[in-house]
Design a protein around this motif. Structure first.
Motif, short mmCIF file in Angstrom:
data_model
loop_
_atom_site.label_atom_id
_atom_site.label_comp_id
_atom_site.label_asym_id
_atom_site.label_seq_id
_atom_site.Cartn_x
_atom_site.Cartn_y
_atom_site.Cartn_z
N THR A 1 0.86 -1.17 0.00
CA THR A 1 0.00 0.00 0.00
C THR A 1 0.90 1.22 0.00
N GLU A 2 0.34 2.37 -0.23
CA GLU A 2 1.13 3.60 -0.23
C GLU A 2 1.75 3.87 1.15
N ASP A 3 0.98 3.61 2.21
CA ASP A 3 1.50 3.80 3.58
C ASP A 3 2.66 2.85 3.86
N GLN A 4 2.54 1.59 3.45
CA GLN A 4 3.62 0.63 3.66
C GLN A 4 4.86 1.05 2.88
N TYR A 5 4.67 1.56 1.68
CA TYR A 5 5.80 2.01 0.88
C TYR A 5 6.51 3.20 1.54
N GLN A 6 5.74 4.15 2.05
CA GLN A 6 6.33 5.31 2.72
C GLN A 6 7.12 4.88 3.95
N ALA A 7 6.58 3.94 4.74
CA ALA A 7 7.29 3.45 5.92
C ALA A 7 8.58 2.75 5.53
N LEU A 8 8.57 1.99 4.46
CA LEU A 8 9.76 1.31 3.96
C LEU A 8 10.82 2.32 3.52
N GLN A 9 10.40 3.39 2.87
CA GLN A 9 11.33 4.43 2.43
C GLN A 9 11.98 5.12 3.63
N GLU A 10 11.20 5.37 4.69
CA GLU A 10 11.75 5.99 5.89
C GLU A 10 12.80 5.09 6.54
N GLU A 11 12.53 3.79 6.59
CA GLU A 11 13.49 2.83 7.14
C GLU A 11 14.78 2.84 6.33
N LYS A 12 14.68 2.90 5.02
CA LYS A 12 15.87 2.91 4.16
C LYS A 12 16.68 4.18 4.38
N LYS A 13 16.02 5.32 4.62
CA LYS A 13 16.73 6.57 4.88
C LYS A 13 17.58 6.45 6.14
N VAL A 14 17.00 5.85 7.18
CA VAL A 14 17.73 5.69 8.43
C VAL A 14 18.90 4.74 8.25
N GLU A 15 18.70 3.63 7.54
CA GLU A 15 19.77 2.65 7.32
C GLU A 15 20.89 3.21 6.46
N ASN A 16 20.58 4.04 5.49
CA ASN A 16 21.58 4.58 4.57
C ASN A 16 22.24 5.85 5.08
N ASN A 17 21.88 6.32 6.24
CA ASN A 17 22.47 7.52 6.81
C ASN A 17 23.92 7.22 7.20
N PRO A 18 24.91 7.98 6.70
CA PRO A 18 26.31 7.69 7.01
C PRO A 18 26.65 7.93 8.49
N PHE A 19 25.84 8.69 9.18
CA PHE A 19 26.11 8.97 10.59
C PHE A 19 25.41 7.99 11.52
N SER A 20 24.68 7.00 10.97
CA SER A 20 23.96 6.06 11.83
C SER A 20 24.90 5.19 12.65
N ALA A 21 26.14 5.02 12.19
CA ALA A 21 27.12 4.24 12.96
C ALA A 21 27.53 4.98 14.22
N LEU A 22 27.38 6.27 14.28
CA LEU A 22 27.76 7.07 15.44
C LEU A 22 26.69 7.10 16.51
N ASN A 23 25.52 6.57 16.22
CA ASN A 23 24.43 6.56 17.19
C ASN A 23 24.85 5.77 18.44
N GLY A 24 24.66 6.37 19.60
CA GLY A 24 24.97 5.70 20.87
C GLY A 24 26.43 5.86 21.28
N LEU A 25 27.26 6.55 20.53
CA LEU A 25 28.68 6.70 20.84
C LEU A 25 28.89 7.53 22.10
#
Length: 177
Positions: free
Chosen positions: A150-174
């Motif tokens: 559905t469109e909502d499921q697609y939008q949620a999947l895109q948001e997840e991909k943005k978080v995973e592809n963020n180059p600074f996500s490895a610094l989270n919790g440092l």
């Protein structure tokens, strides 16, 4: 079919209440339609100031294939149709109505009710047709390495991909200490 001279003769217009058989015309114009029946029209056609006014209630039962499973789905529909026609020789005097697409130009000496019915049924075919089971079940079709979202499921999947592809996500919790 209503002849223009007959319409002009009746000050109150011509009332009609009839069942029309437009199945062959509909199937010829849209091969996706499986069946159509119970096409009933009740209305009036009249003449006023150079314009032919066609107003009617249209009820019908249409059978279409499901958008997901291609199983036949029957549904009833009711529409109120209001159309305005003008004769070709009067186009110049009502040019602004023609340019704004507020009137339909008549070709010939009659208004064809069946053509109007067919056009309006085709214009009101829904894009999404589902069986009762498909409406109740939210599961969408899927296969090997693919799935429908559905469109909502697609939008949620895109948001997840943005978080995973963020180059600074490895610094989270440092610096949580």
């Amino acid at each position: 079919m209503f002849h223009l001279l007959d319409i002009k003769k009746h000050d109150d217009g011509i009332s009609f209440d009839q069942t029309v058989d437009v199945k062959a015309q509909l199937l010829a114009r849209d091969p996706d339609i499986i069946d159509v029946d119970s096409v009933h029209v009740v209305g009036n056609i009249s003449f006023d100031s150079g314009l032919y006014l066609l107003n009617y209630d249209l009820t019908y039962r249409l059978v279409l294939p499901s958008s997901r499973s291609m199983e036949p789905v029957a549904f009833d529909n009711q529409l109120f149709i209001s159309e305005v026609f003008i004769e070709e020789q009067d186009v110049a005097s009502k040019k602004e109505l023609v340019e704004d697409d507020l009137v339909l130009i008549l070709e010939g000496d009659s208004v064809n009710l069946e053509d109007s019915v067919v056009d309006n049924i085709l214009l009101n075919i829904p894009l999404r047709v589902l069986t009762e089971a498909e409406l109740e079940n939210e599961d969408l079709p899927s296969g090997e390495s693919w799935s429908v979202l559905t469109e909502d499921q697609y939008q949620a999947l895109q948001e997840e991909k943005k978080v995973e592809n963020n180059p600074f996500s490895a610094l989270n919790g440092l610096f949580e200490d």
